[in-house]
Design an enzyme around this catalytic site. Structure first.
Site, PDB file in Angstrom:
ATOM      1  N   ASP A 109      26.827  28.870  70.501  1.00 53.90           N
ATOM      2  CA  ASP A 109      27.323  27.560  70.052  1.00 53.90           C
ATOM      3  C   ASP A 109      27.403  26.517  71.155  1.00 53.90           C
ATOM      4  O   ASP A 109      27.694  25.359  70.890  1.00 53.90           O
ATOM      5  CB  ASP A 109      28.739  27.695  69.473  1.00 53.90           C
ATOM      6  CG  ASP A 109      28.727  28.369  68.122  1.00 53.90           C
ATOM      7  OD1 ASP A 109      27.639  28.543  67.565  1.00 53.90           O
ATOM      8  OD2 ASP A 109      29.819  28.733  67.648  1.00 53.90           O
TER       9      ASP A 109
ATOM     10  N   LYS B   3      46.744  28.357  76.858  1.00 58.17           N
ATOM     11  CA  LYS B   3      47.430  27.126  76.412  1.00 58.17           C
ATOM     12  C   LYS B   3      48.653  26.796  77.285  1.00 58.17           C
ATOM     13  O   LYS B   3      49.798  26.823  76.814  1.00 58.17           O
ATOM     14  CB  LYS B   3      47.843  27.241  74.940  1.00 58.17           C
ATOM     15  CG  LYS B   3      46.652  27.414  74.005  1.00 58.17           C
ATOM     16  CD  LYS B   3      47.015  27.198  72.551  1.00 58.17           C
ATOM     17  CE  LYS B   3      45.801  27.172  71.667  1.00 58.17           C
ATOM     18  NZ  LYS B   3      45.070  28.450  71.562  1.00 58.17           N
TER      19      LYS B   3
ATOM     20  N   ASP C 184      31.092  22.835  72.513  1.00 61.30           N
ATOM     21  CA  ASP C 184      30.907  23.880  71.505  1.00 61.30           C
ATOM     22  C   ASP C 184      30.519  23.149  70.214  1.00 61.30           C
ATOM     23  O   ASP C 184      31.319  22.378  69.678  1.00 61.30           O
ATOM     24  CB  ASP C 184      32.227  24.642  71.326  1.00 61.30           C
ATOM     25  CG  ASP C 184      32.137  25.705  70.241  1.00 61.30           C
ATOM     26  OD1 ASP C 184      31.324  25.547  69.299  1.00 61.30           O
ATOM     27  OD2 ASP C 184      32.879  26.692  70.319  1.00 61.30           O
TER      28      ASP C 184
END
Lengths: 444, 363
Positions: free
Chosen positions: B110, B163, B219
Site C-alpha cells: 500500500d 501513539k 499509505d
C-alpha cells in the site's frame, strides 16, 4: 366589405358590459415573495418574459365585452405607472386604471371602496382576478357558464390532492348542476379537493350588496367571535381571532374569501367552473419557477412567436429577450426565461430557471431550478441548483435531512457566485458575494 | 537480492475499485501500484520477488508473468491458507528468501514513496546489524507508533512508543525493511506480527536500525489517501522535472498533470493541479478537472466539473455533471447529465440518474 370592429360594450349596446378588477395587494403583503419583492413588486415580476399581472391582462383582453380594467392595491401610484402605460399600448382595447387603497381594506373592502368607479357605466358583470395566481384564466368559459346558469356568481375551481386542499379555500358543489353548496377557507379537516383559484365573476347586483351585508354583519357582531366556531375547533378559532385582532376591529377589512363566498354559497346562485388546465399560486419567490414553466408551456402550445426556436441547444419552451446575449454553445431549456441584456456564456447549461435583467452567466456554469437576480453574476463552472418539486405539489419547500429548505435556489439582485462555486437550495439576499460552496441556507 | 511484498487480502478498503481489480493492479499515477515497486526493486538489483497473498487471482499472474519477462526477474506467489499477520508470510516464503545469504527487502504493497532501495541496502550493509526499518517524518506523531533511538546513536533503535502522548520523536515505521536472512530464525510459522513481536526482539538485541526516507510517503490503501498520495507523487515528478508530466498546453492549470499520450482532451478545458488521465480517456470541451484520477477508457463529457474524485475504468461522466468530495466511481459507471455527486462511492456498472447530495455508497 366593411371592417369588422370588435364588439365592445361601449360601442355595442346589445352586448352587456363587463369589467375586470385585478387585485394586486401591497408591498407589506409581498413578504413571502422575498428576496425578489425587495426590488420589484410581485405583480410586476417577470415570468415567461412578462410581468405576472400581464398574464392576467392577456386573458382579460380575450373577453370581447371587457373594456375597463381596474388594478386595485395599496402600492404607490408610481409603482404601476410605467407598466400601465406600456400595457395600454399593448392592449389598445383595454382601458387600464390603477386605484390605490390608502389602507389595506381587504380584497372585498377594496372593491367596495371603489364601487362608484367600478359601477360607472352600469356593468352587468365584474371579473375579479387575484394577481398572485398563475393559470390559463378561462374567463370566456366562466362567462358562458354564468349566462347559461343565469348565475349571480361563478368561481374558478380546480382539483388538488387531498393533502394540499386544506391550504386553500375549499368548495363543495353539486356534481350535476355545479352549484356551490358550501365554501370554507383553509379548513382544518378535509372538506373537498375542489379549491378556489382566486378568479371570480360576479353580477354587479349581487357583489356589492353582499359586501355591504357582510360589513353590516361585522358591525353587529362582537369582533372576537367573528369566526365559525364549531365544537371541535372553538379554541382554534378563538386564537385565530385573537391573532387578527387589529385588522378585525378595523371595519374596512372585508375579505372575499373569508367574508363573502361562504355567504354567497348560502344565499346566491353561485356556481363553480372547474378548470382542468394548469393552476398555481404565486406566493413564495420560488413559486415563480413553476409559474414561469406553466406560462412558457402555454405559450409553446399556442405557437407563440416570442419563444426561442428549438434546436440542439434549445429545448423548448425557452424565452430569450431580444436584447439578451446567449452563446450558441449554451444549452437552454426546458422552461427557461432569459431577461433583457442578460449574457449567457459558452457551454452554459440552464434548465427550469429564470435569469433576470442584466445578469451574467459565465462559461461552463450550470443553473438548474433557480432564479438569478437582476445584475447577478454566476462564475465559470459554478453550479447554482435547486431541487425539482413534483408537478402535483403546491409546495415550494422541501425537507432535507429533517430541515425545511427552499426547493428553488434564488439569488437576489446583484449577487455574485464565484468561479466553480456550488450553491444548492439557498436563498441569497441582494448584494451578497458567494465565494464558497453553500447548501440549504438563507444568506442574509 | 530478494524482496517480499506484503499484498494480503482483497483490498476492501479501496473498494469499489478493488471489486474489479486486485489492489496491486490498480493504476497509481498511470502505472499499476505493484509495478512502481517491482521497477524500483529491479533497479536496485533484486532478482527474486515473492508476493505474499491470501488469495490468488489469475488476472494477477498474467500481469506478473509479463513483468518477469520485462525485468528478467522471478516473481512467485506465497499464498497463506490462513492469515499469518505481517511476519508469518516471511517464514512461509523462507525457501525463496534463504536462496542465498544476501539480505532481503520487505515492503507493504500500500505504500507509495520514492523507493530508496539502493541506498537502503548500502546503509544496511554499512551498519552490519540484522535489520533496517525505513522511517518517515510525520507532523502528528501521536497518531502513530514512534521510533526512539539509543542515546547518542543516530540510527540504532532503542524502543517503539505506540501513539505517544508526550513528544518522544517524529519518525514512524514507513512499512519497508531490509533484513538479514537470520531474522527468519526469529519468526515462527504462525500468525505473528513483525511490528509487535519480531522487531521488539531485535531491538532488545540492538540489531535494528532506522533509515530516514527522503521526500513523500503515503499509505494509499483507501480512496482519500489514494488521492492525496497521487498529489504527492505528481508533485514529486514535478520536482524531479519528470518528462512524464504534461506541460505547455493551454489547458494546463497549476501543474502536476499526468496525461497518457492516447488520451484526448477537448477545447477550452482547465486541467489541474494534480490530475492523472489514463490511456484512451476522452475529455470533452469546457471540462474542469482538478485533484482527480481518470482511469483507462473513461469518458468525461463537455462542461463537467470534477474534483477530488476517482473515475473508474470505462466510466462516463455526463455533461455539466459535478463530482467532488472523494467520489469514487467503480468500473463502467455512468453519471447522467447535470448530476451532482458529493462523496459517492459507486459500485461497478451502476447508472446514476439523481443527485447524490451527501456522501453515500451506491450499491
Amino acid at each position: 366589405m366593411s371592417l369588422q370592429i370588435p364588439h365592445r360594450g361601449k360601442t355595442n349596446g346589445v352586448s352587456p358590459s363587463t369589467k375586470a378588477v385585478i387585485l394586486v395587494g401591497g408591498s407589506s403583503r409581498g413578504t413571502r415573495f422575498r428576496p425578489l419583492s425587495l426590488d420589484v413588486p410581485k405583480p410586476l415580476f417577470d415570468v415567461a418574459g412578462h410581468p405576472i399581472i400581464w398574464h392576467c391582462l392577456t386573458a382579460i383582453d380575450k373577453v370581447p365585452t371587457i373594456q375597463d380594467v381596474y388594478v386595485i392595491g395599496y402600492y404607490e401610484e408610481s409603482v404601476f405607472r410605467d407598466f400601465i402605460k406600456d400595457a395600454s399600448t399593448e392592449f389598445p382595447n383595454l382601458s387600464i386604471k390603477y386605484l390605490r387603497e390608502y389602507q389595506a381594506l381587504g380584497t372585498a373592502g377594496g372593491l367596495y371602496h371603489f364601487r362608484d368607479a367600478i359601477l360607472k357605466g352600469s356593468p352587468q358583470h365584474i371579473f375579479v382576478l387575484n394577481s398572485d395566481v398563475c393559470c390559463s384564466f378561462p374567463l370566456n368559459e366562466m362567462l358562458k357558464m354564468f349566462r347559461e346558469k343565469d348565475a349571480e356568481a361563478v368561481i374558478l375551481g380546480t382539483r388538488v390532492s387531498e393533502e394540499a386542499a386544506s391550504n386553500f379555500g375549499c368548495i363543495v358543489s353539486d356534481p350535476h348542476t355545479r352549484r356551490v353548496l358550501h365554501y370554507v377557507e383553509k379548513p382544518e379537516s378535509y372538506i373537498s379537493n375542489l379549491i378556489n383559484c382566486g378568479v371570480y365573476l360576479f353580477s354587479s347586483d349581487a357583489l356589492f350588496p353582499s359586501i355591504r351585508s357582510a360589513m353590516k354583519r361585522r358591525a353587529d357582531r362582537p369582533a372576537r367571535l367573528y369566526s365559525y366556531p364549531s365544537s371541535d375547533n372553538l379554541e382554534n378559532s378563538f386564537i385565530q381571532t385573537n391573532d387578527d385582532d387589529e385588522s378585525r376591529s378595523n371595519d374596512g377589512v372585508i375579505r372575499l374569501e373569508q367574508d363573502i363566498l361562504s355567504d354567497m354559497a348560502d344565499n346566491k346562485t353561485f356556481f363553480v367552473y372547474e378548470t382542468k388546465d394548469f393552476w398555481r399560486q404565486i406566493k413564495t419567490a420560488g413559486s415563480a419557477v413553476p409559474a414561469n414553466a406553466l406560462y412558457l408551456q402555454k405559450a409553446w402550445q399556442n405557437n407563440s412567436e416570442e419563444l426561442a426556436k428549438p434546436s440542439a441547444n434549445i429545448i423548448p419552451p425557452v424565452f430569450i429577450h431580444p436584447t439578451a446575449h446567449v452563446d450558441p454553445t449554451a444549452k437552454l431549456g426546458p422552461n427557461v426565461s432569459i431577461g433583457p441584456r442578460a449574457t449567457v456564456g459558452a457551454g452554459v447549461r440552464i434548465k427550469e430557471s429564470i435569469v433576470l435583467e442584466d445578469a451574467e452567466i459565465k462559461h461552463d456554469a450550470c443553473v438548474l431550478y433557480s432564479i438569478i437576480g437582476w445584475n447577478s453574476r454566476v462564475g465559470a463552472w459554478a453550479r447554482v441548483e435547486g431541487t425539482p418539486v413534483p408537478v402535483t405539489s403546491h409546495q415550494t419547500s422541501i425537507i432535507k435531512n429533517g430541515v425545511k429548505v427552499q426547493a428553488i435556489t434564488i439569488l437576489g439582485k446583484e449577487c455574485g457566485v464565484g468561479d466553480e462555486v456550488r450553491v444548492q437550495n439557498c436563498v441569497c439576499l441582494p448584494f451578497k458575494e458567494l465565494k464558497r460552496d453553500v447548501a440549504n441556507e438563507v444568506i442574509m | 537480492m530478494k524482496a517480499l511484498i506484503l499484498v494480503g487480502g482483497f483490498g476492501t478498503r479501496l473498494r469499489p475499485l478493488t471489486l474489479t481489480l486486485p489492489k496491486p493492479l490498480v493504476e497509481f499515477g498511470n502505472k499499476r501500484m505493484i509495478l512502481h515497486q517491482i521497477e524500483a526493486l529491479a533497479a536496485a538489483g533484486v532478482t527474486d520477488i515473492v508476493l505474499a497473498v491470501n488469495y490468488r487471482p489469475e488476472v494477477m499472474e498474467k500481469h506478473l508473468a509479463e513483468y518477469e519477462k520485462q525485468f528478467g526477474i522471478n516473481i512467485t506467489f506465497s499464498i497463506e491458507t490462513e492469515p499469518l499477520g505481517t511476519a508469518g508470510p516471511l517464514k512461509l516464503a523462507e525457501k525463496v528468501l534463504r536462496k542465498d545469504d544476501t539480505p532481503f527487502f520487505v515492503l507493504n504493497s500500500d505504500v507509495t514513496c520514492d523507493y530508496p532501495f539502493e541506498q537502503l541496502a548500502a546503509f544496511h550493509k554499512a551498519h552490519g546489524d540484522e535489520g533496517t526499518i525505513v522511517v518517515t517524518k510525520v507532523e502528528e506523531p501521536s497518531k502513530y507508533g514512534v521510533i526512539v533511538h539509543k542515546p547518542n546513536h543516530p540510527s540504532r533503535i532503542d524502543r517503539f512508543v505506540e501513539k505517544p502522548v508526550e513528544f518522544v520523536g517524529n519518525r514512524i515505521n514507513a512499512g519497508m525493511y531490509i533484513l538479514n536472512t537470520s531474522v527468519l530464525d526469529r519468526i515462527e510459522l504462525r500468525p505473528t506480527s513483525i511490528e509487535q513481536e519480531t522487531f521488539p526482539a531485535m531491538v532488545r538485541d540492538g540489531q535494528l536500525h532506522s533509515f530516514d526516507l527522503e521526500g513523500f510517503w503515503m499509505d494509499v490503501g483507501q480512496p482519500k489517501d489514494f488521492l492525496t498520495g497521487t498529489c504527492l507523487y505528481l508533485s514529486h515528478l514535478t520536482k524531479k522535472g519528470s518528462k512524464l508530466l504534461t506541460t505547455g498546453k493551454p489547458y494546463i492549470y497549476g501543474g502536476n498533470v499526468l496525461i497518457d499520450p492516447t488520451a484526448k482532451i477537448g477545447e477550452n478545458c482547465r486541467i489541474g493541479p494534480n490530475v492523472t488521465i489514463g490511456p484512451n480517456v476522452v475529455v470533452g470541451d469546457g471540462v474542469r478537472l482538478q485533484r482527480c484520477v481518470l482511469l483507462e477508457n473513461s469518458k468525461v463529457k463537455d462542461h463537467a466539473w470534477i474534483k477530488s474524485t476517482i473515475v473508474g475504468w470505462n466510466s462516463t461522466v455526463g455533461r455539466w455533471a459535478r463530482l467532488e468530495n472523494v467520489t469514487v466511481l467503480g468500473d463502467d459507471v455512468t453519471i447522467g447529465d447535470e448530476i451532482y455527486v458529493n462523496g459517492g462511492s459507486v459500485l461497478p456498472h451502476k447508472s446514476i440518474k439523481a443527485n447524490v447530495d451527501v456522501p453515500a455508497i451506491i450499491m
